[in-house]
Design a protein around this motif. Structure first.
Motif, PDB file in Angstrom:
ATOM      1  N   GLN A 256       0.922  -1.206  -0.007  1.00 35.88           N
ATOM      2  CA  GLN A 256       0.022  -0.087   0.057  1.00 35.88           C
ATOM      3  C   GLN A 256       0.950   1.237   0.086  1.00 35.88           C
ATOM      4  O   GLN A 256       1.802   1.472   0.892  1.00 35.88           O
TER       5      GLN A 256
ATOM      6  N   ASP B 213      -3.060   4.050  -3.280  1.00 35.95           N
ATOM      7  CA  ASP B 213      -2.996   3.001  -4.315  1.00 35.95           C
ATOM      8  C   ASP B 213      -2.281   1.729  -3.611  1.00 35.95           C
ATOM      9  O   ASP B 213      -1.629   1.775  -2.651  1.00 35.95           O
ATOM     10  N   THR B 214      -2.721   0.618  -4.045  1.00 36.08           N
ATOM     11  CA  THR B 214      -2.266  -0.424  -3.717  1.00 36.08           C
ATOM     12  C   THR B 214      -1.844  -1.563  -5.118  1.00 36.08           C
ATOM     13  O   THR B 214      -2.585  -1.305  -5.738  1.00 36.08           O
ATOM     14  N   PHE B 215      -0.744  -2.530  -4.655  1.00 37.04           N
ATOM     15  CA  PHE B 215      -0.701  -3.358  -5.704  1.00 37.04           C
ATOM     16  C   PHE B 215      -0.061  -4.689  -4.925  1.00 37.04           C
ATOM     17  O   PHE B 215       0.115  -4.574  -3.678  1.00 37.04           O
TER      18      PHE B 215
END
Length: 251
Positions: free
Chosen positions: A21, A25-27
């Motif tokens: 995080q 935004d997160t991925f």
């Protein structure tokens, strides 16, 4: 013709799914890892043929019966839960009735095979009792009883193994000064079993017989984290596993 003793090892693999995080935004990332290299190298350099099934491969490909297992001198489970062998994908997804592979291991040992259970978060009863071997055919053949609850003993300060039966072939020539381990699964030796090595007040290595075969419980890990680098790089590490496999197989 291959005259090498042959061992099947299942487990010692895992997948890590991480969520990163960064503000709004997160991925996510996925990493696959195995902890087999120290054990495999110890056995292969000692003349063993090692057939290795990571946990996700064992779920589908682990043998279904004692006859299929009989080509192995020894079978080892390391850090892989009972459900992996009980719930074949065809059973879990398609409701297909298939043989119980824990029974296959039991029948293989009864007929003269060798079996070793290595400790970890998903063997014996494991973390949050998710190993799920208590009350199964595996507990039946092991020389130890398994708790019905989370059986981990975390030892972050390190606990040094103590050799109880120095004359046993599994620990022959390894001396009394072993590196520490960082945890293990708590078990209790069964009547008639041979307690070989302790960690604190609990067993580390217990050996026994079932039918015509032999079984061994090694309650700590064969790789990090419970087996730190000092343990897996110990000069006694390879002889220990070679002798353990040889004794279990009757060789």
């Amino acid at each position: 013709m291959n005259s090498k003793p042959r061992v099947l090892i299942a487990g010692e693999s895992w997948t890590i799914h991480s969520i990163h995080q960064k503000g709004f935004d997160t991925f996510s990332t996925v990493e696959y890892a195995e902890g087999i290299r120290w054990l495999r190298e110890a056995l292969e350099t000692g003349g063993w043929q090692v057939d290795y099934q990571p946990a996700h491969v064992a779920a589908r490909d682990f043998p279904f019966d004692a006859q299929a297992l009989s080509k192995y001198d020894c079978v080892m489970l390391s850090d892989v839960g009972a459900n992996t062998l009980l719930l074949h994908p065809d059973t879990f997804v398609r409701s297909v009735a298939l043989p119980n592979r824990l029974h296959a291991i039991r029948d293989y040992v009864a007929a003269g095979g060798g079996f070793v259970m290595i400790g970890g978060y998903m063997t014996f009863q494991g973390i949050d009792a998710k190993g799920q071997y208590s009350g199964t055919a595996i507990e039946e053949i092991l020389p130890v009883t398994i708790s019905a609850t989370d059986d981990r003993s975390e030892q972050p300060q390190g606990v040094t193994p103590e050799v109880i039966d120095a004359a046993h072939p599994i620990v022959a020539g390894l001396g009394s000064k072993w590196p520490h381990v960082l945890g293990y699964n708590r078990v209790a030796p069964k009547a008639g079993a041979t307690l070989i090595t302790n960690v604190g007040n609990d067993p580390l290595i217990v050996a026994g017989n079932y039918g015509k075969g032999r079984t061994v419980a090694f309650t700590s890990d064969c790789a990090p984290h419970w087996a730190p680098l000092a343990f897996v790089e110990w000069e006694g590490y390879a002889p220990l596993w070679r002798q353990l496999a040889a004794w279990a197989s009757g060789k």
